[in-house]
Design a protein around this motif. Structure first.
Motif, PDB file in Angstrom:
ATOM      1  N   UNK A 211      -2.502  -6.654  14.028  1.00 60.41           N
ATOM      2  CA  UNK A 211      -3.203  -5.557  13.358  1.00 60.41           C
ATOM      3  C   UNK A 211      -4.631  -5.936  13.003  1.00 60.41           C
ATOM      4  N   UNK A 212      -5.498  -4.912  13.006  1.00 63.08           N
ATOM      5  CA  UNK A 212      -6.859  -5.053  12.491  1.00 63.08           C
ATOM      6  C   UNK A 212      -6.853  -4.612  11.031  1.00 63.08           C
ATOM      7  N   UNK A 213      -7.801  -5.153  10.243  1.00 66.85           N
ATOM      8  CA  UNK A 213      -7.884  -4.782   8.837  1.00 66.85           C
ATOM      9  C   UNK A 213      -9.156  -3.994   8.559  1.00 66.85           C
ATOM     10  N   UNK A 214      -8.960  -2.726   8.209  1.00 67.23           N
ATOM     11  CA  UNK A 214     -10.073  -1.860   7.841  1.00 67.23           C
ATOM     12  C   UNK A 214     -10.258  -1.962   6.333  1.00 67.23           C
ATOM     13  N   UNK A 215     -11.470  -2.283   5.893  1.00 70.22           N
ATOM     14  CA  UNK A 215     -11.734  -2.476   4.466  1.00 70.22           C
ATOM     15  C   UNK A 215     -12.759  -1.449   3.986  1.00 70.22           C
ATOM     16  N   UNK A 216     -12.401  -0.741   2.921  1.00 68.29           N
ATOM     17  CA  UNK A 216     -13.257   0.276   2.323  1.00 68.29           C
ATOM     18  C   UNK A 216     -13.607  -0.176   0.910  1.00 68.29           C
ATOM     19  N   UNK A 217     -14.913  -0.262   0.609  1.00 72.82           N
ATOM     20  CA  UNK A 217     -15.342  -0.734  -0.706  1.00 72.82           C
ATOM     21  C   UNK A 217     -16.425   0.176  -1.282  1.00 72.82           C
ATOM     22  N   UNK A 218     -16.371   0.411  -2.588  1.00 74.94           N
ATOM     23  CA  UNK A 218     -17.449   1.174  -3.233  1.00 74.94           C
ATOM     24  C   UNK A 218     -18.739   0.347  -3.251  1.00 74.94           C
ATOM     25  N   UNK A 219     -19.863   1.018  -3.034  1.00 72.18           N
ATOM     26  CA  UNK A 219     -21.150   0.357  -3.200  1.00 72.18           C
ATOM     27  C   UNK A 219     -21.696   0.580  -4.606  1.00 72.18           C
ATOM     28  N   UNK A 220     -21.084   1.523  -5.319  1.00 69.58           N
ATOM     29  CA  UNK A 220     -21.552   1.883  -6.651  1.00 69.58           C
ATOM     30  C   UNK A 220     -20.926   0.998  -7.724  1.00 69.58           C
ATOM     31  N   UNK A 221     -21.719   0.622  -8.707  1.00 67.29           N
ATOM     32  CA  UNK A 221     -21.196  -0.110  -9.850  1.00 67.29           C
ATOM     33  C   UNK A 221     -20.518   0.880 -10.789  1.00 67.29           C
ATOM     34  N   UNK A 222     -19.455   0.432 -11.435  1.00 70.32           N
ATOM     35  CA  UNK A 222     -18.786   1.271 -12.404  1.00 70.32           C
ATOM     36  C   UNK A 222     -17.441   1.800 -11.966  1.00 70.32           C
ATOM     37  N   UNK A 223     -17.092   1.631 -10.674  1.00 67.88           N
ATOM     38  CA  UNK A 223     -15.784   2.079 -10.193  1.00 67.88           C
ATOM     39  C   UNK A 223     -14.719   1.053 -10.543  1.00 67.88           C
ATOM     40  N   UNK A 224     -13.497   1.519 -10.803  1.00 73.79           N
ATOM     41  CA  UNK A 224     -12.385   0.602 -11.051  1.00 73.79           C
ATOM     42  C   UNK A 224     -11.786   0.086  -9.750  1.00 73.79           C
ATOM     43  N   UNK A 225     -12.168   0.686  -8.628  1.00 71.91           N
ATOM     44  CA  UNK A 225     -11.631   0.276  -7.328  1.00 71.91           C
ATOM     45  C   UNK A 225     -12.458  -0.870  -6.773  1.00 71.91           C
ATOM     46  N   UNK A 226     -11.800  -1.983  -6.482  1.00 74.19           N
ATOM     47  CA  UNK A 226     -12.487  -3.109  -5.861  1.00 74.19           C
ATOM     48  C   UNK A 226     -12.522  -2.911  -4.351  1.00 74.19           C
ATOM     49  N   UNK A 227     -11.383  -2.526  -3.778  1.00 69.57           N
ATOM     50  CA  UNK A 227     -11.322  -2.303  -2.331  1.00 69.57           C
ATOM     51  C   UNK A 227     -10.034  -1.600  -1.949  1.00 69.57           C
ATOM     52  N   UNK A 228     -10.076  -0.970  -0.790  1.00 69.54           N
ATOM     53  CA  UNK A 228      -8.885  -0.413  -0.152  1.00 69.54           C
ATOM     54  C   UNK A 228      -8.800  -1.073   1.213  1.00 69.54           C
ATOM     55  N   UNK A 229      -7.686  -1.702   1.492  1.00 68.06           N
ATOM     56  CA  UNK A 229      -7.518  -2.398   2.764  1.00 68.06           C
ATOM     57  C   UNK A 229      -6.350  -1.779   3.523  1.00 68.06           C
ATOM     58  N   UNK A 230      -6.594  -1.422   4.784  1.00 70.79           N
ATOM     59  CA  UNK A 230      -5.568  -0.805   5.617  1.00 70.79           C
ATOM     60  C   UNK A 230      -5.404  -1.629   6.888  1.00 70.79           C
ATOM     61  N   UNK A 231      -4.191  -2.120   7.119  1.00 67.42           N
ATOM     62  CA  UNK A 231      -3.894  -2.838   8.360  1.00 67.42           C
ATOM     63  C   UNK A 231      -3.468  -1.818   9.408  1.00 67.42           C
ATOM     64  N   UNK A 232      -4.131  -1.864  10.573  1.00 75.57           N
ATOM     65  CA  UNK A 232      -3.910  -0.873  11.623  1.00 75.57           C
ATOM     66  C   UNK A 232      -3.341  -1.557  12.859  1.00 75.57           C
ATOM     67  N   UNK A 233      -2.236  -1.026  13.364  1.00 78.14           N
ATOM     68  CA  UNK A 233      -1.594  -1.599  14.552  1.00 78.14           C
ATOM     69  C   UNK A 233      -2.594  -1.658  15.702  1.00 78.14           C
ATOM     70  N   UNK A 234      -2.812  -2.848  16.243  1.00 76.83           N
ATOM     71  CA  UNK A 234      -3.816  -3.035  17.285  1.00 76.83           C
ATOM     72  C   UNK A 234      -3.437  -2.339  18.580  1.00 76.83           C
ATOM     73  N   UNK A 235      -2.138  -2.118  18.804  1.00 76.61           N
ATOM     74  CA  UNK A 235      -1.697  -1.515  20.055  1.00 76.61           C
ATOM     75  C   UNK A 235      -1.696   0.008  20.021  1.00 76.61           C
ATOM     76  N   UNK A 236      -1.203   0.599  18.921  1.00 79.85           N
ATOM     77  CA  UNK A 236      -1.054   2.059  18.914  1.00 79.85           C
ATOM     78  C   UNK A 236      -1.818   2.780  17.808  1.00 79.85           C
ATOM     79  N   UNK A 237      -2.540   2.064  16.960  1.00 79.95           N
ATOM     80  CA  UNK A 237      -3.378   2.702  15.955  1.00 79.95           C
ATOM     81  C   UNK A 237      -2.664   3.219  14.724  1.00 79.95           C
ATOM     82  N   UNK A 238      -1.383   2.897  14.560  1.00 84.32           N
ATOM     83  CA  UNK A 238      -0.638   3.359  13.389  1.00 84.32           C
ATOM     84  C   UNK A 238      -0.973   2.499  12.165  1.00 84.32           C
ATOM     85  N   UNK A 239      -1.332   3.119  11.038  1.00 84.14           N
ATOM     86  CA  UNK A 239      -1.562   2.331   9.815  1.00 84.14           C
ATOM     87  C   UNK A 239      -0.270   1.635   9.397  1.00 84.14           C
ATOM     88  N   UNK A 240      -0.358   0.345   9.134  1.00 85.94           N
ATOM     89  CA  UNK A 240       0.821  -0.444   8.789  1.00 85.94           C
ATOM     90  C   UNK A 240       0.775  -1.019   7.391  1.00 85.94           C
TER      91      UNK A 240
END
Length: 409
Positions: A211-240
Motif C-alpha cells: 500500500x501507498x500512504x496518502x497523508x493529509x495535514x493542515x497548514x493552518x495553526x490552531x487545528x486539533x488535527x495533526x494528520x490524516x493518513x490513508x493506506x491505499x492498496x497499490x494494486x486496486x486503489x482500495x483504501x485500507x
C-alpha cells in the motif's frame, strides 16, 4: 516544498461535493455505518513500490473498481473523553421500548474503545457487518430492499424494508460531479486550497497487501488535527487504512484496520438472514407504515411532499431567530461555528447529579475579554460555552476558541 507535495497553483477555492466517489461503493456503503471507517493495521516491512504523486494516488482511489471484499478489521477510537461509567443508566438508560438491535443505537458503541468487526460486501446492494464482543455477536445485513440487524445477547432482531427506496435513494440535484478519476482528483486538490498539504509519504504493508500512504495535514495553526493518513492498496486503489492523529499526541483519535482482507466475491449465503426461533422482531417505522391499512395508498409519497414543504416553511418562520444566531468564523481546518442562543448559559449545579459529574470531569472554567465561560474538550472537537449564552465549537485548540470569543465577531 516537501517531496510529492501538490503545488499551490493546482489548488483553488472550488469546493464541490465529490467525496462520495473517492471510496468504492461497496466499501463506502458499510463504512458509513461504522462512522466512516474502512482502514487497516500495517505490518512490519515497507514494500518497495514505484514512486507516485498525490494526484496520481487520488486518481487511483477514484478509479478503483472494487465492488466485492470480505475481511476482519479492528477499530480503535480515543477522543480523550473521561469514562462515562453508568451515566446512561443513571439518566434512565434506553427508553421507549426501542430494540437493542436498532443500528442507530448499537453502532454508537464504535465511538469509543476498541472493537473487532467482520465485513463482507458484494456491490451496493449487499453488505454485512458483524461486531464481535466476546461470545456475543451483533450483525447488520443489507440485502436488496431489506436491512436486518441481530443482537445475539438479547436475541432481538430489527428489520427495515425498502432500504433502496425513498428520497434517500434518489440522486441529488445540482452540479454534475466529475466523470473521470482525473477530474475528481483535480477537484479534491482544488478543494484542499492553501489550507492543506496532501502528500504521498512512503509505503506500508497492510493485511498482507502492498500500500501507498496518502497523508493529509493542515497548514493552518490552531487545528486539533495533526494528520490524516490513508493506506491505499497499490494494486486496486482500495483504501485500507485510516489513522486520524491529534496535535495532543498519544494514541490516534481513530486507528482502525484490516487484519485480513480478500477481494473475491463473498458467497450469497453470507447476506441471507432468517430471524432465529424465539427472537423478538421489531419493524422499522417505514415497514410499520406500510402495514397500516388506515393509510392511503400514496400516503408516504404525498405526505412526504406536503410535509416537507409545509414543515420547511413553518420551521423557517418559527425558528428563524435560532438560525440567525449562527455564524461561521474562519475557514478550512480552523473553522469555528458560533451560536448566540440569546440566553444565559444554564448552571451546571441545576443539572441531574449524574450529568453534573460528567460536565465537571471535562469542563474547565475560562475567562477573557469576552467575560467567562466553560470549555468542554476532547482530542478532536472543543467547545466554549460563555456565561452570556454564546457557543463556539470547532476542531480547533482551546486557545483558538478563546481568541474567537475575545474577537467579539
Amino acid at each position: 516544498m516537501a517531496a510529492n507535495e501538490v503545488p499551490s497553483e493546482v489548488r483553488g477555492e472550488t469546493r464541490r461535493k465529490a467525496s462520495r466517489y473517492v471510496v468504492p461503493v461497496a466499501v463506502a456503503g458499510v463504512a458509513a455505518a461504522t462512522i466512516g471507517l474502512v482502514p487497516a493495521l500495517a505490518a512490519a516491512g515497507d514494500p518497495d513500490l514505484p514512486e507516485i504523486t498525490a494526484q496520481q494516488l487520488i486518481e487511483k482511489i477514484a478509479g478503483s473498481e472494487t465492488q466485492t471484499l470480505s475481511g476482519t478489521f479492528k477499530v480503535s477510537t480515543d477522543l480523550g473523553l473521561p469514562a462515562l461509567g453508568g451515566l446512561a443508566s443513571g439518566l434512565g438508560g434506553q427508553g421507549g421500548g426501542a430494540s437493542t438491535a436498532d443500528p442507530t443505537q448499537k453502532l454508537t458503541e464504535l465511538a469509543s474503545g476498541t472493537h473487532t468487526l467482520r465485513l463482507a460486501a458484494d456491490g451496493p446492494e449487499r453488505q454485512r457487518l458483524t461486531l464481535l464482543d466476546g461470545s456475543d455477536e451483533y450483525s447488520l445485513i443489507h440485502n436488496g430492499d431489506d436491512v436486518w440487524a441481530y443482537d445475539s445477547k438479547s436475541n432481538e432482531v430489527f428489520h427495515e424494508k425498502g432500504a433502496s427506496e425513498g428520497p434517500g435513494a434518489e440522486k441529488p440535484e445540482g452540479k454534475e460531479l466529475p466523470a473521470t478519476p482525473k477530474e475528481l482528483a483535480d477537484e479534491v486538490l482544488k478543494a484542499a486550497g492553501d489550507t492543506t498539504s496532501i502528500t504521498v509519504d512512503g509505503t506500508a504493508r497492510v493485511a498482507g497487501r502492498d500500500a501507498y500512504q496518502l497523508v493529509i495535514k493542515p497548514k493552518q495553526a490552531g487545528s486539533t488535527v495533526a494528520s490524516v493518513k490513508i493506506a491505499v492498496d497499490a494494486a486496486n486503489g482500495t483504501p485500507l487504512k485510516f489513522t486520524l492523529s491529534s496535535v495532543e499526541g498519544g494514541k490516534p483519535v481513530v486507528d482502525a484496520g484490516f487484519t485480513k482482507v480478500d477481494f473475491a466475491r463473498p458467497d450469497a449465503s453470507v447476506f441471507a438472514f432468517e430471524a432465529p426461533k424465539g427472537a423478538k422482531v421489531t419493524e422499522g417505522a417505514a415497514e410499520e407504515a406500510r402495514k397500516s391499512e388506515k393509510l392511503p395508498k400514496n400516503f408516504e409519497k404525498d405526505f412526504g411532499k406536503d410535509f416537507g414543504k409545509d414543515f420547511g416553511k413553518e420551521f423557517g418562520e418559527g425558528f428563524g431567530g435560532f438560525g440567525k444566531g449562527l455564524n461561521v468564523l474562519g475557514e478550512g481546518w480552523t473553522t469555528i461555528a458560533k451560536l448566540d442562543t440569546g440566553a444565559p448559559a444554564p448552571k451546571t449545579d441545576e443539572a441531574p447529579k449524574e450529568l453534573q459529574g460528567l460536565l465537571d470531569s471535562f469542563g474547565d472554567k475560562v475567562t477573557g475579554k469576552f467575560g467567562s465561560g466553560t470549555l468542554f474538550t476532547t482530542k478532536l472537537v472543543n467547545a466554549l460555552l460563555t456565561d452570556d449564552g454564546k457557543v463556539y465549537v470547532g476542531a480547533v485548540t482551546k486557545d483558538a476558541l478563546v481568541e474567537a470569543a475575545n474577537s467579539g465577531e
